[in-house]
Design a protein around this motif. Sequence first.
Motif, short mmCIF file in Angstrom:
data_model
loop_
_atom_site.label_atom_id
_atom_site.label_comp_id
_atom_site.label_asym_id
_atom_site.label_seq_id
_atom_site.Cartn_x
_atom_site.Cartn_y
_atom_site.Cartn_z
N SER A 2 -36.76 36.46 21.80
CA SER A 2 -36.04 36.06 23.01
C SER A 2 -35.74 34.57 23.04
O SER A 2 -34.92 34.12 23.86
N ARG A 3 -36.38 33.81 22.18
CA ARG A 3 -36.10 32.38 22.08
C ARG A 3 -34.76 32.17 21.38
O ARG A 3 -34.48 32.79 20.35
N GLN A 4 -33.95 31.28 21.89
CA GLN A 4 -32.65 30.98 21.27
C GLN A 4 -32.82 30.34 19.89
O GLN A 4 -31.92 30.45 19.04
N ASP A 5 -33.96 29.69 19.65
CA ASP A 5 -34.14 28.95 18.39
C ASP A 5 -34.83 29.76 17.31
O ASP A 5 -35.13 29.22 16.24
N THR A 6 -35.09 31.06 17.54
CA THR A 6 -35.98 31.81 16.65
C THR A 6 -35.33 33.05 16.06
O THR A 6 -34.67 33.82 16.77
N PHE A 7 -35.53 33.23 14.76
CA PHE A 7 -35.17 34.46 14.06
C PHE A 7 -36.47 35.18 13.73
O PHE A 7 -37.48 34.55 13.41
N VAL A 8 -36.46 36.53 13.80
CA VAL A 8 -37.68 37.29 13.52
C VAL A 8 -37.48 38.24 12.35
O VAL A 8 -36.37 38.74 12.12
N SER A 9 -38.56 38.47 11.62
CA SER A 9 -38.58 39.45 10.53
C SER A 9 -39.71 40.44 10.78
O SER A 9 -40.81 40.04 11.17
N ASP A 10 -39.43 41.72 10.53
CA ASP A 10 -40.34 42.80 10.87
C ASP A 10 -40.98 43.39 9.62
O ASP A 10 -40.35 44.12 8.86
N GLU A 11 -42.24 43.03 9.38
CA GLU A 11 -43.07 43.62 8.32
C GLU A 11 -42.35 43.67 6.96
O GLU A 11 -42.14 44.73 6.39
N PRO A 12 -42.00 42.52 6.42
CA PRO A 12 -41.19 42.50 5.19
C PRO A 12 -41.88 43.09 3.97
O PRO A 12 -41.19 43.45 3.00
N PHE A 13 -43.20 43.20 3.97
CA PHE A 13 -43.91 43.77 2.81
C PHE A 13 -44.19 45.26 2.96
O PHE A 13 -44.88 45.84 2.11
N TYR A 14 -43.70 45.90 4.02
CA TYR A 14 -44.01 47.31 4.25
C TYR A 14 -43.53 48.19 3.10
O TYR A 14 -44.26 49.06 2.61
#
Length: 240
Positions: A24-36
């Motif tokens: 929800s932060r304008q300055d942030t990108f998120v990644s979801d469990e990249p090693f799954y």
Amino acid sequence: MTIRIAMWSGPRNLSTAMMRSFSSRQDTFVSDEPFYGAYLAETGDPQPMAGEIIADMDTDWQSVTAALQGSPPVGHAVWYQKHMPHHMEGPVDIRAFPEMRHAFLIRDPIRVAASYANKRAAIRPEHLGLARQREYFEIEAERTGIAPPVVDSADILADPEEVLRRLVSALGISWDPAMLKWEKGPHPQDGIWQSHWYDKVNASTSFGSAPGPLPDLDEEYAGVAEACREDYEALRKFAL
């Protein structure tokens, strides 16, 4: 320079809600469990949608590591990565990421086991990830000489703003009140497994209410929770 945050969380730990909060932060990108995908390909663990996940993701440990160390998403000052410590069954561990700011999200293992029970999923103590969370916490504390931040999901639910303020301060980023709300439904950065696991968070727009009494478990799930108790309590001592 982009700030890279690695949040090491066990499953069913409020980890997706926390990812929603940071997204929800304008300055942030998120990644979801990249090693799954790499974990599933390495172990053959019969998780829901395993074949689809493996087909959808990069399953090479070194390639995933290089991507996480490589060029950050354009236009974002913060890169938040949601990691599951029990996924790290290959040649990569927390020591591969000294440039990241590491944090740990924990939850009482009784509540985690109960959440799995609701999904009728078979689990072993290592699935909860607490032993490896404790190991990684100790590695990072020794490397830096400072205890990395630990947050307990029960504390977040009891007072989201206060605990999130403490967390972002410990991570060296600014507070953003947008972290308290998010859009309902799936989000673009969700892994494809969201259709199986993310029903509750997809129906939400904020953190839920404070948890009630600890649930009762049958013998199998209670044994898993008890096997993780010592590691949880050791980490809980450092909770913000």
